[in-house]
Design a protein around this motif. Structure first.
Motif, PDB file in Angstrom:
ATOM      1  N   ALA B 107     -26.907 -13.785  44.664  1.00 40.16           N
ATOM      2  CA  ALA B 107     -27.441 -12.392  45.205  1.00 40.16           C
ATOM      3  C   ALA B 107     -28.880 -11.778  44.355  1.00 40.16           C
ATOM      4  N   ILE B 108     -28.698 -11.840  43.040  1.00 42.34           N
ATOM      5  CA  ILE B 108     -29.862 -11.224  42.162  1.00 42.34           C
ATOM      6  C   ILE B 108     -31.197 -12.129  42.570  1.00 42.34           C
ATOM      7  N   ALA B 109     -30.802 -13.262  42.576  1.00 39.91           N
ATOM      8  CA  ALA B 109     -32.290 -14.239  42.867  1.00 39.91           C
ATOM      9  C   ALA B 109     -32.733 -14.005  44.170  1.00 39.91           C
ATOM     10  N   PHE B 110     -31.835 -14.048  45.242  1.00 40.63           N
ATOM     11  CA  PHE B 110     -32.424 -14.054  46.645  1.00 40.63           C
ATOM     12  C   PHE B 110     -32.214 -12.756  47.511  1.00 40.63           C
ATOM     13  N   LEU B 120     -30.289  -7.196  36.593  1.00 37.10           N
ATOM     14  CA  LEU B 120     -30.549  -8.308  35.655  1.00 37.10           C
ATOM     15  C   LEU B 120     -29.865  -7.599  34.195  1.00 37.10           C
ATOM     16  N   VAL B 121     -30.517  -6.271  34.293  1.00 37.23           N
ATOM     17  CA  VAL B 121     -30.112  -5.326  33.086  1.00 37.23           C
ATOM     18  C   VAL B 121     -28.713  -5.170  33.057  1.00 37.23           C
ATOM     19  N   ILE B 124     -27.090  -7.933  31.432  1.00 38.24           N
ATOM     20  CA  ILE B 124     -27.231  -8.204  29.915  1.00 38.24           C
ATOM     21  C   ILE B 124     -26.694  -7.057  29.097  1.00 38.24           C
ATOM     22  N   ALA B 125     -26.363  -5.830  29.746  1.00 39.04           N
ATOM     23  CA  ALA B 125     -26.053  -4.557  29.324  1.00 39.04           C
ATOM     24  C   ALA B 125     -25.053  -4.820  28.252  1.00 39.04           C
ATOM     25  N   PRO B 126     -23.720  -5.703  28.478  1.00 39.64           N
ATOM     26  CA  PRO B 126     -22.652  -5.749  27.705  1.00 39.64           C
ATOM     27  C   PRO B 126     -23.077  -6.063  26.422  1.00 39.64           C
ATOM     28  N   PHE B 127     -24.308  -6.764  25.992  1.00 39.90           N
ATOM     29  CA  PHE B 127     -24.584  -7.202  24.758  1.00 39.90           C
ATOM     30  C   PHE B 127     -25.108  -6.101  23.947  1.00 39.90           C
ATOM     31  N   PRO B 181     -21.830 -13.628  31.564  1.00 42.42           N
ATOM     32  CA  PRO B 181     -23.356 -13.384  31.292  1.00 42.42           C
ATOM     33  C   PRO B 181     -24.041 -14.622  30.867  1.00 42.42           C
ATOM     34  N   PHE B 182     -23.503 -15.412  30.095  1.00 39.85           N
ATOM     35  CA  PHE B 182     -23.801 -16.957  29.761  1.00 39.85           C
ATOM     36  C   PHE B 182     -23.892 -18.014  30.927  1.00 39.85           C
ATOM     37  N   PHE B 183     -22.989 -17.456  32.029  1.00 39.73           N
ATOM     38  CA  PHE B 183     -23.137 -18.447  32.854  1.00 39.73           C
ATOM     39  C   PHE B 183     -24.305 -18.063  33.969  1.00 39.73           C
ATOM     40  N   VAL B 184     -24.215 -16.527  34.227  1.00 35.72           N
ATOM     41  CA  VAL B 184     -25.066 -15.978  35.275  1.00 35.72           C
ATOM     42  C   VAL B 184     -26.689 -16.290  34.988  1.00 35.72           C
ATOM     43  N   LEU B 185     -27.207 -16.056  33.705  1.00 33.43           N
ATOM     44  CA  LEU B 185     -28.557 -16.180  33.354  1.00 33.43           C
ATOM     45  C   LEU B 185     -29.039 -17.401  33.484  1.00 33.43           C
ATOM     46  N   PRO B 186     -28.582 -18.522  32.928  1.00 28.84           N
ATOM     47  CA  PRO B 186     -29.301 -19.720  33.185  1.00 28.84           C
ATOM     48  C   PRO B 186     -29.288 -20.214  34.785  1.00 28.84           C
ATOM     49  N   LEU B 187     -28.281 -19.761  35.259  1.00 23.28           N
ATOM     50  CA  LEU B 187     -28.088 -20.132  36.827  1.00 23.28           C
ATOM     51  C   LEU B 187     -29.241 -19.274  37.483  1.00 23.28           C
TER      52      LEU B 187
END
Lengths: 381, 298
Positions: B107-110, B120-121, B124-127, B181-187
């Motif tokens: 959804a974020i990409a397309f 995207l922020v 990442i926000a939980p970090f 997030p570690f799954f979502v970001l590289p994907l």
């Protein structure tokens, strides 16, 4: 130009086709009939709406208004994957994760053809585009020209009723492009399908197509066989975009029989009545540069009917087969003259005084309300 | 003879050039290599060495290096359940991340349009908050008197004694939350790179949007999926915070056991268990990457 759809006709018919982005009409009430089996070129500068038109035929854009009819069936709202139409994309859009073989087999496999049947057809198609030995490679391992041919094979294998080509040669260098033009033409004759070729390259359009439609600002300016369009442009845009033209302002003084007389600054010229887009009032008198002959000023010999006297050569450039002159008229307007380099002919120099002469049957008359520079700004493309 | 000479000349000059390039390469590698040597190779060697100490030693009296390989069968036999549990939890959490993360990244990409950056922020926000604090928040969130449990207990098909905290569900939920997030970001990075015109081409070639996804989008996003599962599974298998805060003695993972062993001063067993876990994960990952066939992953 819209012709009624006759029953059983295999033609592609666009009627009142419109695509608007906000207030901007990319394609504006376009009427067009593409005869079945023809090689049809949509020619125009970038932004003229030709690609949008193609994408509406492919189903990749939804028209704002109008219809697309193929072989009598309205396909305007049909999803792209349900249309008997295939596209060769400008970027080729080959699937990078699939081999050439699997790229070409993609269409048949989606249509439910078995793997084995598809394989035979794939081999036949790859032979047609002379890439049989590359079947096992990935697209990234092929050159641009080879990728282009894969894209063509991938579309052709589906035997579409219409094949759409979106600037398919745009990414190739000049030499390869010329070669692929002949190749495409050969394949089109071989398979006998309707090809619609979108391009901004007028030479490409004229070389390949049976019929060229010149598009400008979302509309078709003129349509016809390449020779016909070149010989007798009906608008200033076509006159300038397809080849080059000299346009001189004049006003019609009368029509005698088959001839229209036009008063110019510096003389009177005539043109056949059927070559006049308008035969009264102010007009543009047009003539192609290679149709004009230069002779020494005041020399009565060698006249071809229409003459403009007392001009001065202002620039000479030698281009191998021809010499291109820029000639200044007494009014200050500059015209182009291309002379073939026959050995017997004396070359003229800057500053020489000359008369221009050409035959009335090479003259065309255009509506003076049109912009004389329309279509010239795209020369560099 | 004269013909022989020219063939040898072209080979000769490039040599110094290549040598110089080689030297620059080594110089560039030096800081990284030193870092790895000090903070990875030395500790690993030390860990492996410790795993072979005589287990009868202690912190006060020191350990003897006796090459006591029996530490391994002992540690594995003793802690078999936590090892298996860790791998199970990590696997379930990874699958959960996939189920939740793929649609999100897609959804974020397309589909996100101009909201792409904001989303995207948000990922990442939980970090911006520490891992520990976030997991403590989940401890509270899943507590017996909080609204999540209250709501679940209210539902007709759940019992009034339903509990989340201190259950495997809570641990896996925590792992899933922490590693999503570690799954979502590289994907996302993988999906983002896909040329949309390829999907148009698939549509043009009779693939319905769903077939187009299966045949084009999914295979092209595989490097992202593989990277995402690795970044999720590997840390999840060795994690002990989630179980510490959300689990119970019945849900202990191997990370917790290693931590306890170190606290208790049983360095040889702790080290053997660590090495065993490391080797297991490396083997699993190697098989996975090999099976996924993504040679262009790295």
């Amino acid at each position: 130009m819209a012709e009624p759809v006759t029953a059983g006709s295999e033609d592609l018919v666009l009627a009142g086709l419109t695509k608007k982005y906000g207030d901007f009409a990319a394609v504006d009430a376009l009427d067009l009939t593409v005869p079945s089996g023809s090689f049809f070129a949509l020619l125009g500068p970038s932004g003229c709406g030709k690609t949008t038109t193609l994408r509406m035929v492919a189903g990749l854009e939804v028209p704002t208004a109008g219809t697309v009819t193929l072989a009598g069936e309205d396909i305007t709202r049909l999803k792209p994957y349900r249309r008997p139409v295939n596209t060769v994309f400008q970027s080729y859009a080959l699937f990078p994760h699939l081999t050439i073989r699997d790229n070409v087999a993609f269409g048949p496999r989606r249509k439910g053809v078995s793997k084995r049947e598809a394989a035979a057809e794939v081999n036949r198609m790859l032979d047609l585009v002379e890439l049989g030995e590359y079947a096992g490679r990935k697209p990234a391992q092929l050159s641009g020209g080879q990728q282009q041919r894969v894209a063509l094979a991938r579309a052709l294998i589906n035997h579409p009723q219409v094949l759409l080509l979106d600037e398919p040669l745009g990414a190739l260098d000049l030499k390869l492009r010329r070669q692929m033009q002949l190749e495409l033409k050969r394949i089109q004759i071989d398979v006998g399908l309707t090809f619609i070729h979108v391009t901004h390259d007028q030479e490409e359009a004229m070389t390949m197509a049976d019929t060229v439609a010149v598009m400008n600002q979302g509309r078709i300016e003129q349509m016809g066989a390449p020779e016909e369009l070149y010989d007798l442009p009906r608008t200033t845009f076509v006159a300038n975009f397809l080849g080059r033209s000299n346009l001189v302002a004049g006003s019609v003084t009368g029509t005698a029989g088959e001839e229209v007389s036009v008063q110019l600054d510096g003389g009177t010229v005539t043109a056949p009545v059927e070559r006049a887009a308008t035969a009264e009032g102010k007009v543009w008198v047009g003539v192609r540069p290679e149709k004009v002959h230069l002779k020494p000023a005041g020399d009565p010999a060698g006249g071809r009917g229409n003459e403009l006297r007392d001009a001065v050569v202002s620039d000479v450039s030698f281009a191998g087969v021809s010499t291109e002159y820029v000639v200044r008229l007494p009014s200050g307007q500059e015209l182009m003259v291309f002379e073939q380099n026959h050995t017997s002919q004396r070359r003229l120099h800057s500053g020489d005084r000359v008369d221009l002469t050409w035959a009335p049957e090479h003259t065309f008359l255009l509506d003076a309300a049109q912009d004389a520079s329309a279509g010239t700004q795209f020369d560099d493309e | 003879m004269a013909h022989v000479v020219p063939t040898e000349i072209p080979d000769a000059p490039p040599a110094p050039e290549q040598q110089r390039r080689g030297l620059a390469g080594y110089l560039l590698l030096t800081p990284g290599s030193l870092w790895l040597a000090v903070f990875f190779i030395v500790p690993t060697v030390s860990l492996v060495a410790t795993s072979l100490y005589d287990p009868s030693g202690s912190l006060e009296f020191g350990y003897q290096m006796t090459g006591h390989v029996q530490n391994y069968p002992h540690a594995i036999a003793e802690y078999w359940d936590p090892i298996v549990r860790s791998l199970q939890y990590a696997l379930i959490a990874t699958v959960a991340c996939m189920i939740l993360g793929y649609p999100l990244a897609y959804a974020i990409a397309f589909k996100a349009g101009r909201y792409k950056t904001i989303l995207l922020v948000a990922v990442i926000a939980p970090f911006f908050t520490s891992f520990l604090v976030r997991t403590l928040a989940w401890q509270y969130l899943l507590g017996d008197n909080e609204w999540v449990v209250t709501f679940l207990r209210w539902l007709p098909f759940t019992g009034a004694e339903l509990q989340l905290i201190n259950t495997p569900v809570a641990v896996v939920a925590g792992l899933t939350y922490n590693f999503l997030p570690f799954f979502v970001l590289p994907l996302y990075a993988s999906l983002e790179k896909i040329d949309h015109r390829l999907l148009e081409a698939a549509g043009d070639l009779y693939a319905s949007p769903f077939r187009g996804f299966l045949k084009v989008t999914l295979p092209l996003s595989m490097p992202g999926v593989v990277a995402g599962t690795l970044l999720t599974f590997i840390p999840a298998a060795g994690d002990y915070i989630n179980d510490e805060l959300l689990g119970s003695p019945k849900t202990r993972m191997v990370g917790n056991e290693i931590q306890s062993l170190f606290y208790a001063g049983d360095y040889p067993t702790a080290s053997a268990l660590s090495v065993a876990l490391m080797v297991t994960i490396v083997l699993l990952v190697a098989v996975y990457v090999w099976r996924a066939g993504t040679d262009e992953l790295v």
